[in-house]
Design a protein around this motif. Structure first.
Motif, mmCIF file in Angstrom:
data_model
loop_
_atom_site.group_PDB
_atom_site.id
_atom_site.type_symbol
_atom_site.label_atom_id
_atom_site.label_comp_id
_atom_site.label_asym_id
_atom_site.label_seq_id
_atom_site.Cartn_x
_atom_site.Cartn_y
_atom_site.Cartn_z
ATOM 1 N N UNK A 239 0.869 -1.142 0.073
ATOM 2 C CA UNK A 239 0.110 0.076 -0.016
ATOM 3 C C UNK A 239 0.881 1.312 0.186
ATOM 4 N N UNK A 240 1.944 1.221 -0.893
ATOM 5 C CA UNK A 240 3.097 2.478 -0.658
ATOM 6 C C UNK A 240 2.565 2.958 -2.097
ATOM 7 N N UNK A 241 2.802 2.441 -3.179
ATOM 8 C CA UNK A 241 2.756 3.130 -4.766
ATOM 9 C C UNK A 241 1.598 3.877 -4.929
ATOM 10 N N UNK A 242 0.388 3.298 -4.397
ATOM 11 C CA UNK A 242 -0.966 4.275 -4.530
ATOM 12 C C UNK A 242 -0.877 5.631 -3.996
ATOM 13 N N UNK A 243 0.382 5.895 -3.093
ATOM 14 C CA UNK A 243 0.612 7.455 -2.594
ATOM 15 C C UNK A 243 1.175 8.086 -3.554
ATOM 16 N N UNK A 244 1.795 7.724 -4.665
ATOM 17 C CA UNK A 244 2.636 8.618 -5.472
ATOM 18 C C UNK A 244 2.208 8.412 -6.926
ATOM 19 N N UNK A 245 2.526 9.435 -7.665
ATOM 20 C CA UNK A 245 2.387 9.443 -9.221
ATOM 21 C C UNK A 245 3.227 8.432 -9.946
ATOM 22 N N UNK A 246 2.696 8.141 -11.256
ATOM 23 C CA UNK A 246 3.518 7.164 -12.025
ATOM 24 C C UNK A 246 5.008 7.427 -11.909
ATOM 25 N N UNK A 247 5.436 8.551 -12.176
ATOM 26 C CA UNK A 247 6.952 8.648 -12.330
ATOM 27 C C UNK A 247 7.760 8.278 -11.097
ATOM 28 N N UNK A 248 7.193 8.472 -9.830
ATOM 29 C CA UNK A 248 7.736 8.239 -8.746
ATOM 30 C C UNK A 248 7.766 6.704 -8.396
ATOM 31 N N UNK A 249 6.514 6.363 -8.850
ATOM 32 C CA UNK A 249 6.475 4.788 -8.749
ATOM 33 C C UNK A 249 7.680 4.098 -9.537
ATOM 34 N N UNK A 285 -13.673 5.252 -3.159
ATOM 35 C CA UNK A 285 -13.486 6.127 -1.996
ATOM 36 C C UNK A 285 -12.101 6.549 -1.626
ATOM 37 N N UNK A 286 -11.419 5.401 -1.472
ATOM 38 C CA UNK A 286 -9.841 5.604 -1.258
ATOM 39 C C UNK A 286 -9.220 6.277 -2.258
ATOM 40 N N UNK A 287 -9.537 6.428 -3.434
ATOM 41 C CA UNK A 287 -8.849 6.987 -4.468
ATOM 42 C C UNK A 287 -9.112 8.535 -4.323
ATOM 43 N N UNK A 288 -10.204 8.913 -3.764
ATOM 44 C CA UNK A 288 -10.426 10.221 -3.576
ATOM 45 C C UNK A 288 -9.512 10.734 -2.341
ATOM 46 N N UNK A 289 -9.547 9.895 -1.265
ATOM 47 C CA UNK A 289 -8.456 10.217 -0.179
ATOM 48 C C UNK A 289 -7.358 10.358 -0.603
ATOM 49 N N UNK A 290 -7.042 9.698 -1.552
ATOM 50 C CA UNK A 290 -5.432 9.918 -2.005
ATOM 51 C C UNK A 290 -5.301 11.154 -2.630
ATOM 52 N N UNK A 291 -6.423 12.012 -2.910
ATOM 53 C CA UNK A 291 -5.978 13.361 -3.529
ATOM 54 C C UNK A 291 -6.065 14.546 -2.325
ATOM 55 N N UNK A 292 -6.574 14.056 -1.075
ATOM 56 C CA UNK A 292 -6.648 14.879 0.018
ATOM 57 C C UNK A 292 -5.201 14.533 0.788
ATOM 58 N N UNK A 293 -4.761 13.302 1.005
ATOM 59 C CA UNK A 293 -3.790 12.958 1.879
ATOM 60 C C UNK A 293 -2.484 12.680 1.061
ATOM 61 N N UNK A 295 -0.174 12.096 -2.988
ATOM 62 C CA UNK A 295 0.149 12.629 -4.133
ATOM 63 C C UNK A 295 -0.482 11.404 -5.138
ATOM 64 N N UNK A 296 -0.957 10.527 -4.810
ATOM 65 C CA UNK A 296 -1.035 9.328 -5.562
ATOM 66 C C UNK A 296 -2.495 9.025 -6.005
ATOM 67 N N UNK A 297 -2.907 7.810 -6.517
ATOM 68 C CA UNK A 297 -3.991 7.185 -7.110
ATOM 69 C C UNK A 297 -3.850 5.792 -7.029
ATOM 70 N N UNK A 360 1.199 5.480 2.367
ATOM 71 C CA UNK A 360 -0.125 5.625 3.078
ATOM 72 C C UNK A 360 -1.308 4.819 2.781
ATOM 73 N N UNK A 361 -2.514 5.294 3.222
ATOM 74 C CA UNK A 361 -3.681 4.467 3.090
ATOM 75 C C UNK A 361 -3.908 3.970 1.759
ATOM 76 N N UNK A 362 -4.463 2.730 1.534
ATOM 77 C CA UNK A 362 -4.743 2.304 0.383
ATOM 78 C C UNK A 362 -6.037 1.870 0.224
#
Length: 362
Positions: A239-249, A285-293, A295-297, A360-362
């Protein structure tokens, strides 16, 4: 009358804090321990106001979280109990606390994001985890939420990973060790190293001591943006990569490829969108919280496979999971002819990097 789906969506703003409040005042643990009871009996035992409690229980009944008999006794349905009983490993109370406190406090930001865009609002060098790690209490609350989200599904994911031939797991951003613990239980000959920020070490040491793991579970402090990963034949991102955009992943996966021993594997564990991106609900739902908390998706399995192949991993697979958390496996091979040609990171990678290194949260 409103359609039921719209009605529940509208009143969800009330349901989440009430779930959290009932958990915080031990309503669920009382029902789990003592069985059915009236609002009066429960209120007396918990020393809370009967009228307020009864109104809360009626709301939770309407949401099918608890049941009420015609005689006014409340009880926990069997399928609900594991998730609200603090004594069960599937308990989600820590995550409820995170939603009710951290996520709810950030919801007003969505209006600004919608009007101006996240990057314009947050600035060029946001630090998405600074608030979550602002002090010892906030750090413990966050790591408890991560444990509640991760440990139970980690047991299935560890089994799906097929750990019998692995010797050393490196859990990147592994926090207090929910996946590492599940993996060590699944494979008695495995060793595990959690690689995370130095401030996480005391919480990992608690896990090591509580479960008497000795030198099978160790901690390596570091920043996964700037420091090399420890070497192992199994590199995990829980549950790490969903915190970051593609280039950081892609940057992190390439570092994992370098740290992964020949014929080793990388494990990516996360929520996945269906191929249609129409669900599941929790992922949306968690995809939206990624926007809040963060930089990922959240992504589909195919999107993660593309990232893994660009980083040099081959023979990627997504074994079926029975939970809402999934596993994507990539293999490291020494046969260069099997690897997809690597592409350069997006031009966005020239942006200043975030300073936090924990997932972060996934």
């Amino acid at each position: 009358m409103l359609p039921s789906n719209l009605e529940k969506a509208m009143f969800g703003v009330i349901a989440t804090p009430i779930l959290h409040l009932a958990d915080r005042h031990h309503v669920f643990s009382h029902l789990a321990a003592h069985g059915p009871g009236t609002a009066k009996d429960i209120a007396t035992d918990l020393n809370v106001d009967e009228d307020t409690l009864d109104r809360m229980l009626l709301l939770l009944t309407a949401f099918d979280v608890i049941q009420r008999t015609p005689a006014g006794q409340y009880s926990l349905p069997g399928n609900m109990r594991p998730y609200v009983d603090p004594d069960d490993e599937r308990y989600v109370g820590g995550f409820l606390t995170h939603l009710a406190q951290e996520t709810a406090s950030r919801m007003p930001l969505l209006d600004s994001y919608l009007r101006h865009g996240k990057r314009a609002v947050d600035g060029p060098n946001p630090q998405p985890f600074a608030s979550l790690y602002r002090d010892d209490q906030a750090t413990r609350t966050f790591l408890n939420a991560m444990w509640d989200l991760s440990f139970a599904p980690s047991k299935e994911l560890a089994a799906l990973a097929g750990l019998d031939d692995a010797t050393h797991l490196v859990d990147v951003g592994g926090a207090s060790g929910p996946f590492a613990l599940a993996a060590l239980h699944a494979s008695p000959t495995l060793r595990a190293t959690v690689f995370d920020l130095p401030l996480v070490q005391p919480y990992l040491e608690e896990t090591r001591a509580t479960h008497d793991l000795g030198d099978r579970l160790t901690f390596a402090p570091g920043d996964f943006f700037t420091d090399d990963f420890p070497e192992g034949d199994l590199i995990a991102f829980g549950y790490i990569l969903s915190d970051w955009p593609d280039h950081i992943c892609l940057h992190l996966l390439r570092k994992a490829h370098q740290a992964c021993q020949d014929h080793g594997r990388v494990l990516v564990m996360d929520r996945l969108f269906d191929d249609s991106r129409q669900g599941p609900l929790a992922t949306s739902a968690m995809n939206l919280t990624m926007q809040l908390e963060t930089q990922g998706r959240h992504r589909t399995a195919d999107e993660y496979t593309a990232l893994l192949e660009n980083a040099g991993f081959t023979s990627c697979e997504t074994p079926p999971s029975h939970s809402d958390k999934h596993l994507i496996i990539g293999h490291k091979t020494t046969d260069r002819s099997l690897a997809r040609p690597q592409t350069r990171p997006s031009a966005r990678s020239s942006h200043p990097r975030p300073l936090a290194s924990k997932g972060r949260l996934a």
